[in-house]
Scaffold this active site. Structure first.
Site: not given
Ligand code: AHR
Length: 523
Positions: A48, A195-196, A328
Site C-alpha cells: 500500500e 476496500n473495507e 489483509e
Molecule cells: O493495512 C493497513 C490498513 O488496514 C489498510 O489500509 C486497511 O485496509 C486496513 O484497515
C-alpha cells in the site's frame, strides 16, 4: 493434551476431541488420500502507499544510488523472487479508496500530487503508478492484484482503468497506454472493487455496497485474452451479516451465467492486546508470555472466522464457485518508538513467524475454498517480509516462514492428524503442535510443523500411511527468545538452519520439535 482430527491438516487450534496423556505428540499422515491443491496465492502479499512500503521500500527513483532497475530496488526484488511471491495486491488498503489512477500515469514529473489522508497526511507524488507497479510484478515474476477505487471513484474511472491496462484495441485508452510507453496490454487477472467499504471505503451497509459492487462489476469488461477474477469487499472479521448479504445480493443475482464475484475478501488482523482501534496494541518486541500466547491464539480465531464465513457461503453456493480471499491479515502491534505512528512501521519477531506459520496452516486446511491470502504488508509496514533502512535491507523471521513453506505452493494437500499436548498460559490454551502436509508435482512430500510451546521441546512420532519413504531432511526456524528479532546490525539472529533430527524407521517418522520452532521436512 488434546487429540485433533482434521481433514487436510491438523492445526492444533480447533476444538479438542479426546485427551492424551503424555508430553509427547503423535500423528498419522495419510499420503494415499490426496486433498485439494494448495493455491500458490495463499502465499500472496499486500502493498500500500503507506509509510515506507512503496517509497523507500520498493521504489527509490531511477537515479537513486541504491541499485535499482527503472526505480525498483534490486535487493528487494531478489529477496521476493527467492520466496516465489505469487501475487501482490496494490495500491491499498484505505489508500486505494482515494486513489485516482490517471494521476499515476505518464511522465512522472508531470503527475499531480495528492495528500495521503489515511497515512500520516504526507504528500504523495504519484511517481509509483500503474506502469511502475506492473513493472515491479514482472520483475518479481508475480501476478498483479489491483484494488479499484469504489468509495470515492466512479464506475467509469474503474472501467477505464481496466481498459487502459488490458485492452489491445485501437481505442483511446489503449492508445493512451501506448503513448505512455507500453505497447502490449498487461495481463491482469485479479481485481477487487473497493476496500473495507464498511469502514474507510465509504462506511456503507452491505445492502448498499452490494448494489454499488454490481454497478462496478457490470462495466468492468473482460477484453480479449484477459479474463478478470472479480473480488468483492468482504467482511470485517466476524461480520457474518456482511457475507450473508453479499451472497444474496451479488452471487445469487448473477446465477447461473456467471458467479458475479469470484471471491469475497475477508480482513482480519491479530492484535496482541485488545481491539484494532486501541492506541496501545502491544509492543512488537517488548512483550511477555501473556501477549505471546494471545497472539498465537489468533490463528485459531482465523480458523473460526474462515470456517463460519465458508459455512454461510456454502448455503448459497453449494458448488463452491465463490472463494474466500483473505487479502489483509497479520499481526498489528504498536509502531516502533520514534517512528511516525501513521506509517505503521513495526519490528517482527520469532513470535510473529510462528503466527504466520500457524495461520498458513489454517489457509491450507481450507485450501478447497480459500484461493488467496495477502499478508499485510510486504515491506516496512505491519508484519513485513522485509525491512529497509536507506540502502540496507533485512529479512524478517516471517520472511523465513514464507521461504520454508514455499514448497507447499501448488502442491496437493494430504491429511495429517495430530494428537498434541496443550500449550497453556493464563486463560489461553491450545494444542502446541500444528502440522500441514502436501505432495508436490515431483512426488516429494513436505510436512510443516510448529511447536508453539516456548519452553518445552515435544517428541513427535508420525505414522506414514500409504508412503514408503527411506529418507528425510529438514530445515528449522527458531531463536533464543520468543521476541528475538533481526536488526540491521545483527541481521542473522533468526534464520533457518538445517534440521537433522528426524529419522524414518519402517512406516514411522520420529523427531523432537524444539520449543518455539517451525520445522519443514521433506520425505
Ligand atoms: O493495512 C493497513 C490498513 O488496514 C489498510 O489500509 C486497511 O485496509 C486496513 O484497515
Amino acid at each position: 493434551m488434546k487429540t485433533l482430527l482434521l481433514s487436510a491438516i491438523s492445526l492444533g487450534l480447533a476444538a479438542p476431541i479426546a485427551s492424551a496423556s503424555s508430553g509427547s505428540a503423535t500423528a498419522v499422515l495419510h499420503a494415499d488420500q490426496p486433498g485439494a491443491v494448495i493455491n500458490r496465492n495463499l502465499y500472496g502479499q499486500f502493498t500500500e502507499h503507506l509509510g515506507h512500503c512503496i517509497y523507500g521500500g520498493i521504489w527509490v527513483e531511477p537515479n537513486s544510488p541504491i541499485p535499482n532497475t527503472r526505480g525498483i530496488r534490486n535487493d528487494v526484488v531478489a529477496a521476493l523472487r527467492e520466496i516465489r511471491v505469487p501475487v501482490v495486491r496494490w495500491p491499498g488498503g484505505c489508500f486505494a479508496e482515494e486513489y485516482h489512477w490517471r494521476d499515476g500515469i505518464g511522465a512522472p514529473d508531470q503527475r499531480p500530487s495528492m495528500i495521503n489522508t489515511n497515512w500520516g497526511g504526507v504528500v504523495e507524488n504519484n511517481h509509483f503508478g500503474t506502469a511502475e507497479f506492473m513493472d515491479f510484478c514482472e520483475q518479481v515474476g508475480c501476478e498483479p492484484y489491483i484494488c479499484a477505487n469504489l468509495g470515492s471513484g466512479t464506475v467509469q474511472e474503474a472501467s477505464n482503468w481496466i481498459e487502459y491496462m488490458t485492452s489491445d484495441a485501437n481505442s483511446p485508452l489503449a492508445n493512451l497506454r501506448r503513448a505512455n510507453g507500453r505497447d502490449k496490454p498487461w495481463h491482469l487477472k485479479y481485481v477487487a472493487f473497493g476496500n473495507e467499504n464498511w469502514g474507510c471505503g465509504g462506511t456503507m451497509r452491505p445492502e448498499y455496497y452490494s448494489d454499488v459492487y454490481n454497478r462496478f462489476n457490470s462495466f468492468a469488461k473482460d477484453y480479449p485474452g484477459n479474463k478478470l477474477y472479480r473480488v468483492a469487499c468482504g467482511p470485517n472479521g466476524d461480520d457474518y451479516h456482511w457475507t450473508e448479504v453479499l451472497m444474496r445480493n451479488i452471487h445469487a443475482m448473477y446465477q447461473p451465467e456467471t458467479p458475479g464475484m469470484d471471491g469475497i475478501a475477508l480482513h482480519n488482523y491479530t492484535i496482541p492486546v485488545g481491539h484494532w482501534t486501541n492506541t496501545d496494541k502491544g509492543s512488537a518486541t517488548n512483550f511477555g508470555e501473556d501477549q505471546y500466547a494471545l497472539t498465537l491464539a489468533g490463528a485459531g480465531h482465523m480458523d473460526e472466522l474462515v470456517s463460519k464465513h465458508l459455512a454461510i457461503m456454502d448455503r448459497y453456493d453449494s458448488k463452491k464457485k465463490v472463494a474466500l480471499v483473505v487479502d489483509e491479515w497479520g499481526v498489528w502491534t504498536d509502531s516502533e518508538p520514534g517512528t511516525n505512528p501513521g506509517f505503521l512501521y513495526q519490528q517482527n519477531s520469532l513470535r510473529d513467524a510462528l503466527l504466520a506459520a500457524l495461520t498458513l496452516h489454517v489457509f491450507q486446511k481450507h485450501a478447497d475454498r480459500v484461493s488467496m491470502a495477502n499478508i499485510a504488508q510486504m515491506v516496512n509496514v505491519l508484519q513485513s517480509m522485509i525491512l529497509t533502512d536507506g540502502p540496507r535491507l533485512l529479512l524478517t523471521p516471517t520472511y523465513y516462514v514464507y521461504d520454508l513453506f514455499k514448497v507447499h505452493q501448488d502442491a496437493t494437500s494430504l491429511p495429517i492428524e495430530v494428537t498434541s499436548p496443550d500449550y497453556a498460559y493464563g486463560q489461553t490454551s491450545f494444542p502446541a503442535v500444528s502440522a500441514s502436509a502436501s505432495r508436490d508435482a515431483a512426488g516429494k512430500i513436505h510436512i510443516s510443523l510448529v511447536n508453539a510451546n516456548p519452553h518445552d521441546s515435544i517428541a513427535l512420532s508420525c505414522k506414514l500411511d500409504g508412503l514408503a519413504s527411506r529418507s528425510v531432511s529438514g530445515r528449522i526456524l527458531t531463536a533464543p527468545a520468543m521476541n528475538s528479532i533481526n536488526t540491521f546490525d545483527a541481521p542473522h539472529t533468526v534464520e533457518p538452519a538445517a534440521f537433522n533430527g528426524a529419522t524414518v524407521s519402517g512406516d514411522t517418522l520420529n523427531l523432537t520439535l524444539p520449543a518455539k520452532s517451525v520445522v519443514v521436512l521433506e520425505l
